[in-house]
Design an enzyme around this catalytic site. Structure first.
Site, PDB file in Angstrom:
ATOM      1  N   LYS A  60      -0.178   7.648 -18.179  1.00  0.00           N
ATOM      2  CA  LYS A  60      -1.588   7.630 -18.180  1.00  0.00           C
ATOM      3  C   LYS A  60      -1.942   6.412 -17.343  1.00  0.00           C
ATOM      4  O   LYS A  60      -2.883   6.916 -16.488  1.00  0.00           O
ATOM      5  CB  LYS A  60      -2.323   7.657 -19.366  1.00  0.00           C
ATOM      6  CG  LYS A  60      -2.000   9.075 -20.122  1.00  0.00           C
ATOM      7  CD  LYS A  60      -3.254   9.448 -21.054  1.00  0.00           C
ATOM      8  CE  LYS A  60      -2.919  10.892 -21.712  1.00  0.00           C
ATOM      9  NZ  LYS A  60      -4.026  11.293 -22.410  1.00  0.00           N
ATOM     10  N   LYS A  73       6.180  21.088 -18.817  1.00  0.00           N
ATOM     11  CA  LYS A  73       5.512  21.635 -19.894  1.00  0.00           C
ATOM     12  C   LYS A  73       4.213  22.480 -19.260  1.00  0.00           C
ATOM     13  O   LYS A  73       3.663  22.056 -18.275  1.00  0.00           O
ATOM     14  CB  LYS A  73       4.890  20.732 -20.871  1.00  0.00           C
ATOM     15  CG  LYS A  73       4.449  20.866 -22.296  1.00  0.00           C
ATOM     16  CD  LYS A  73       4.304  19.647 -23.276  1.00  0.00           C
ATOM     17  CE  LYS A  73       3.077  19.437 -23.391  1.00  0.00           C
ATOM     18  NZ  LYS A  73       2.808  18.826 -24.577  1.00  0.00           N
ATOM     19  N   LYS A  88      -2.825  22.133 -18.182  1.00  0.00           N
ATOM     20  CA  LYS A  88      -3.957  22.201 -17.364  1.00  0.00           C
ATOM     21  C   LYS A  88      -4.276  21.820 -15.917  1.00  0.00           C
ATOM     22  O   LYS A  88      -4.698  22.324 -14.999  1.00  0.00           O
ATOM     23  CB  LYS A  88      -5.193  21.936 -18.149  1.00  0.00           C
ATOM     24  CG  LYS A  88      -5.118  20.322 -18.525  1.00  0.00           C
ATOM     25  CD  LYS A  88      -6.346  19.719 -19.243  1.00  0.00           C
ATOM     26  CE  LYS A  88      -6.606  18.249 -19.091  1.00  0.00           C
ATOM     27  NZ  LYS A  88      -5.474  17.648 -19.915  1.00  0.00           N
TER      28      LYS A  88
END
Ligand code: TRP
Length: 332
Positions: free
Chosen positions: A114, A196, A199
């Site tokens: 992140k 995966k 969004k």
């Protein structure tokens, strides 16, 4: 009768819920409703670690609750709540920050990922996020935490923090276990079958609120495989795109891969993709319609999350009180 074991999990309202969330998490929660004592929450405090548009954030968080219910999570049998409505999360989060080491947090792979993605906003919350997650779990004395593989490291750290605290102050927290669903529930992106479903790659992501025409379009554009044989066969190594769609189909219909292979024998991708789309469309139609209806019933939604927060608070407060007593934060 023996007490039911406690199951707890959360999803961040950081994006609209999608088929990966449904098949990888929510569907399993629904199926396990009667077997466990369940706590499912919107991890909205965690979502603040990345900058949000307040209006959009609020709508998404409400829609997430509406979708939990529309997917079949019964609010009478599951405690559904917003993390931010139960102050004990932030309170225990702070205490646990003081029992979590800088080195441990530095090793979290999600923090490293992140930080790369949000290089302009590597805030302290992003760094201490796993201690807050530990608080989420430990407050409720959870036995099991259903999460994806990507969260296993955070649950491991939660166990370390719990053991450390228990070691100093005596038995305070139950040491939880990650509850990782079988491979069958792992759903990849339609446009990127190596990653995966997410969004952040909307082309290959089926959102639970997607309209039928959008779903059909996404399936038609789905990546199929570069191998020369054009038939339907389960082979994640050589045919990741087709295998992913078979996985979706199997999860939604309960059919085995062999049954699906037989059903589509002799047919090409051109028939297979719309057939998958159809099953997804018909599964999501009642969910989308019900969520839309619930979203309009503000009073009902409010009553669900208030009751949820009340129930959650009773348990959370008891653990927090015990912690405050033990560390010396209660005064005579
Ligand atoms: N970190 C989790 C995720 O991003 C969400 C989460 C927050 C969570 N607190 C939790 C999951 C507690 C399980 C238990 O997916």
């Amino acid at each position: 009768m023996a007490e039911k074991k406690i199951m707890l999990s959360g999803i961040q309202p950081s994006g609209n819920l999608h088929l990966g969330n449904y098949l990888g998490a929510i569907k399993g929660w629904v199926e396990r409703t009667d077997e466990y004592d369940n706590f499912y929450f919107m991890a909205d405090l965690h979502t603040l670690t990345v900058r949000q548009d307040p209006e959009d954030f609020r709508r998404r968080a409400l829609e997430q609750l509406a979708l939990y219910i529309a997917c079949g999570l019964d609010p009478e049998k599951n405690t559904l709540f917003y993390q931010s409505h139960v102050p004990a999360h932030a309170q225990l989060g702070w205490v646990l920050d003081c029992y979590t080491m800088f080195g441990e947090l530095s090793r979290m792979t999600q923090f490293k990922d992140k930080s790369k993605k949000n290089a302009d906003n590597i805030n302290a919350g992003l760094f201490t996020y796993p201690a807050l997650m530990a608080a989420d779990i430990l407050l409720y004395q959870a036995h099991y935490v259903p999460v994806g593989e990507d969260q296993r490291q955070h649950v491991e750290l939660t166990r370390d923090i719990a053991n450390r605290f228990n070691g100093v102050y005596g038995q305070t927290f139950r040491v939880p276990e990650a509850y990782i669903p079988k491979e069958g529930a792992r759903i990849y992106g339609l446009s990127t079958p190596e990653d995966k479903m997410s969004k952040s790659i909307p082309d290959g992501c089926i959102f639970l609120m997607d309209e039928p025409d959008v779903i059909l379009k996404k399936f038609k554009k789905a990546v199929t495989d570069a191998d020369t044989e054009k038939w339907i066969r389960f082979d994640p190594q050589n045919k990741p795109g087709v295998s992913n769609m078979m996985n979706i189909l199997s999860a939604l219909t309960g059919k085995s891969f062999e049954q699906i292979e037989q059903e589509f024998e002799g047919m090409g991708y051109g028939k297979f993709k719309p057939a998958c789309a159809e099953v997804v469309i018909e599964t999501l139609r009642p969910i989308r319609e019900e969520a839309t209806r619930i979203m309009k019933d503000e009073e009902y939604l409010r009553s669900v999350y208030r009751k949820g927060a009340e129930r959650a608070s009773v348990i959370a407060e008891a653990t927090l009180k015990d912690v405050y007593d033990k560390v010396g934060l209660t005064y005579k």
